[in-house]
Scaffold this motif. Structure first.
Motif, PDB file in Angstrom:
ATOM      1  N   TRP A 149       0.841  -1.180   0.000  1.00 18.44           N
ATOM      2  CA  TRP A 149       0.000   0.000   0.000  1.00 18.44           C
ATOM      3  C   TRP A 149       0.883   1.239   0.000  1.00 18.44           C
ATOM      4  CZ3 TRP A 149      -0.318   2.977   4.649  1.00 18.44           C
ATOM      5  CH2 TRP A 149       0.214   2.378   5.774  1.00 18.44           C
ATOM      6  N   CYS A 150       0.289   2.346  -0.368  1.00 20.25           N
ATOM      7  CA  CYS A 150       0.992   3.614  -0.496  1.00 20.25           C
ATOM      8  C   CYS A 150       0.588   4.534   0.647  1.00 20.25           C
ATOM      9  CB  CYS A 150       0.647   4.242  -1.849  1.00 20.25           C
ATOM     10  SG  CYS A 150       1.398   5.851  -2.126  1.00 20.25           S
ATOM     11  N   ASP A 151       1.577   5.115   1.314  1.00 17.99           N
ATOM     12  CA  ASP A 151       1.301   6.005   2.436  1.00 17.99           C
ATOM     13  C   ASP A 151       1.755   7.433   2.151  1.00 17.99           C
ATOM     14  OD1 ASP A 151       0.303   6.603   4.959  1.00 17.99           O
ATOM     15  OD2 ASP A 151       2.235   6.278   5.921  1.00 17.99           O
ATOM     16  N   GLY A 152       1.964   7.751   0.880  1.00 15.54           N
ATOM     17  CA  GLY A 152       2.322   9.119   0.519  1.00 15.54           C
ATOM     18  C   GLY A 152       3.097   9.154  -0.774  1.00 15.54           C
ATOM     19  N   ILE A 153       2.907  10.234  -1.511  1.00 21.11           N
ATOM     20  CA  ILE A 153       3.631  10.442  -2.758  1.00 21.11           C
ATOM     21  C   ILE A 153       3.708  11.943  -2.990  1.00 21.11           C
ATOM     22  CG2 ILE A 153       1.505  10.132  -4.108  1.00 21.11           C
ATOM     23  CD1 ILE A 153       3.329   9.000  -6.381  1.00 21.11           C
ATOM     24  N   ARG A 154       4.847  12.381  -3.437  1.00 20.84           N
ATOM     25  CA  ARG A 154       5.024  13.801  -3.716  1.00 20.84           C
ATOM     26  C   ARG A 154       6.133  13.955  -4.738  1.00 20.84           C
ATOM     27  NH1 ARG A 154       1.408  17.809  -2.290  1.00 20.84           N
ATOM     28  NH2 ARG A 154       2.474  19.769  -2.480  1.00 20.84           N
ATOM     29  N   GLY A 155       5.942  14.845  -5.682  1.00 21.00           N
ATOM     30  CA  GLY A 155       6.943  15.060  -6.713  1.00 21.00           C
ATOM     31  C   GLY A 155       6.878  16.451  -7.282  1.00 21.00           C
TER      32      GLY A 155
ATOM     33  N   ILE B 166       7.980   8.294  -3.180  1.00 17.71           N
ATOM     34  CA  ILE B 166       6.743   7.605  -2.835  1.00 17.71           C
ATOM     35  C   ILE B 166       7.058   6.687  -1.652  1.00 17.71           C
ATOM     36  CG2 ILE B 166       7.179   5.804  -4.567  1.00 17.71           C
ATOM     37  CD1 ILE B 166       4.140   5.536  -4.913  1.00 17.71           C
ATOM     38  N   TRP B 167       6.136   6.615  -0.714  1.00 19.89           N
ATOM     39  CA  TRP B 167       6.274   5.718   0.429  1.00 19.89           C
ATOM     40  C   TRP B 167       5.297   4.582   0.190  1.00 19.89           C
ATOM     41  CZ3 TRP B 167       7.049  10.777   0.286  1.00 19.89           C
ATOM     42  CH2 TRP B 167       8.248  11.242   0.830  1.00 19.89           C
ATOM     43  N   ILE B 168       5.835   3.380   0.029  1.00 19.58           N
ATOM     44  CA  ILE B 168       5.048   2.248  -0.456  1.00 19.58           C
ATOM     45  C   ILE B 168       5.652   0.970   0.107  1.00 19.58           C
ATOM     46  CG2 ILE B 168       6.421   1.984  -2.567  1.00 19.58           C
ATOM     47  CD1 ILE B 168       3.788   1.550  -4.102  1.00 19.58           C
ATOM     48  N   GLY B 169       4.919  -0.106   0.076  1.00 19.82           N
ATOM     49  CA  GLY B 169       5.439  -1.398   0.504  1.00 19.82           C
ATOM     50  C   GLY B 169       4.438  -2.131   1.364  1.00 19.82           C
ATOM     51  N   ASP B 170       4.867  -3.235   1.963  1.00 15.56           N
ATOM     52  CA  ASP B 170       3.993  -4.027   2.820  1.00 15.56           C
ATOM     53  C   ASP B 170       3.480  -3.217   3.997  1.00 15.56           C
ATOM     54  OD1 ASP B 170       4.411  -6.202   1.170  1.00 15.56           O
ATOM     55  OD2 ASP B 170       6.009  -7.035   2.405  1.00 15.56           O
ATOM     56  N   ASP B 171       4.309  -2.301   4.487  1.00 14.28           N
ATOM     57  CA  ASP B 171       3.896  -1.440   5.595  1.00 14.28           C
ATOM     58  C   ASP B 171       3.659   0.001   5.140  1.00 14.28           C
ATOM     59  OD1 ASP B 171       6.460  -0.572   5.110  1.00 14.28           O
ATOM     60  OD2 ASP B 171       7.186  -0.878   7.145  1.00 14.28           O
ATOM     61  N   GLY B 172       3.823   0.263   3.848  1.00 15.46           N
ATOM     62  CA  GLY B 172       3.609   1.600   3.307  1.00 15.46           C
ATOM     63  C   GLY B 172       4.695   2.590   3.679  1.00 15.46           C
ATOM     64  N   GLN B 173       5.800   2.127   4.224  1.00 12.85           N
ATOM     65  CA  GLN B 173       6.808   3.038   4.742  1.00 12.85           C
ATOM     66  C   GLN B 173       8.156   2.986   4.037  1.00 12.85           C
ATOM     67  OE1 GLN B 173       5.931   5.388   7.157  1.00 12.85           O
ATOM     68  NE2 GLN B 173       3.960   4.544   6.546  1.00 12.85           N
ATOM     69  N   THR B 174       8.281   2.188   2.990  1.00 12.10           N
ATOM     70  CA  THR B 174       9.546   2.122   2.267  1.00 12.10           C
ATOM     71  C   THR B 174       9.601   3.263   1.263  1.00 12.10           C
ATOM     72  OG1 THR B 174       9.599  -0.283   2.482  1.00 12.10           O
ATOM     73  CG2 THR B 174      11.012   0.694   0.782  1.00 12.10           C
ATOM     74  N   GLU B 175      10.593   4.131   1.405  1.00  9.97           N
ATOM     75  CA  GLU B 175      10.718   5.246   0.470  1.00  9.97           C
ATOM     76  C   GLU B 175      11.356   4.758  -0.814  1.00  9.97           C
ATOM     77  OE1 GLU B 175      12.390   9.812   0.064  1.00  9.97           O
ATOM     78  OE2 GLU B 175      12.841   8.670   1.880  1.00  9.97           O
ATOM     79  N   MET B 176      10.710   5.071  -1.920  1.00 11.44           N
ATOM     80  CA  MET B 176      11.213   4.738  -3.244  1.00 11.44           C
ATOM     81  C   MET B 176      11.141   5.982  -4.109  1.00 11.44           C
ATOM     82  SD  MET B 176       9.516   1.036  -4.077  1.00 11.44           S
ATOM     83  CE  MET B 176       9.431  -0.271  -2.868  1.00 11.44           C
ATOM     84  N   GLN B 177      11.828   5.936  -5.227  1.00  5.67           N
ATOM     85  CA  GLN B 177      11.759   7.016  -6.197  1.00  5.67           C
ATOM     86  C   GLN B 177      10.704   6.672  -7.238  1.00  5.67           C
ATOM     87  OE1 GLN B 177      13.548   9.971  -5.814  1.00  5.67           O
ATOM     88  NE2 GLN B 177      13.756   8.903  -3.861  1.00  5.67           N
TER      89      GLN B 177
END
Length: 114
Positions: free
Chosen positions: A30-36, A52-63
């Protein structure tokens, strides 16, 4: 749609897209935030890039990057509602968890089969 509304709505739209994916690893993310921000290179098309903050816990920061349609003008003001992924389309989101990269490409979107 304002820019703030776009980012907030896109977060939830990404969650719905993930939930409908066939890949179980992605379906439970799930996604817990996105900004660009809009990138306007001297050559090549404009696009959006950011975090974007996404992942199993929604907290992994990715580009992430979001390709903008060629017919969209972003010279003065971004038409946020025009670049929002419609509910009746899928296959516009790809996630590479290993490389921590997410791509949004509306040009790859397909109608949802009912």
């Amino acid at each position: 749609m304002t820019e703030d509304e776009f980012w907030s709505s896109l977060e939830y739209r990404i969650c719905r897209e993930l939930k409908g994916m066939d890949d179980k690893a992605l379906r439970y993310m799930w996604c817990d935030g996105i900004r660009g921000h809009v990138v306007r290179p001297q050559t090549g098309p404009a696009h959006i890039s950011g975090s974007i903050w996404i992942g199993d816990d929604g907290q992994t920061e990715m580009q992430f990057t979001m390709a903008l349609p060629e017919d969209i003008s972003v010279d003065n003001c971004v038409p946020w509602s025009d670049i929002f992924p419609p509910e009746n389309l899928t296959a516009w989101l790809s996630v590479d968890a290993q490389r921590k990269r997410v791509a949004i490409e509306l040009s790859k979107a397909e109608p949802i089969e009912t």
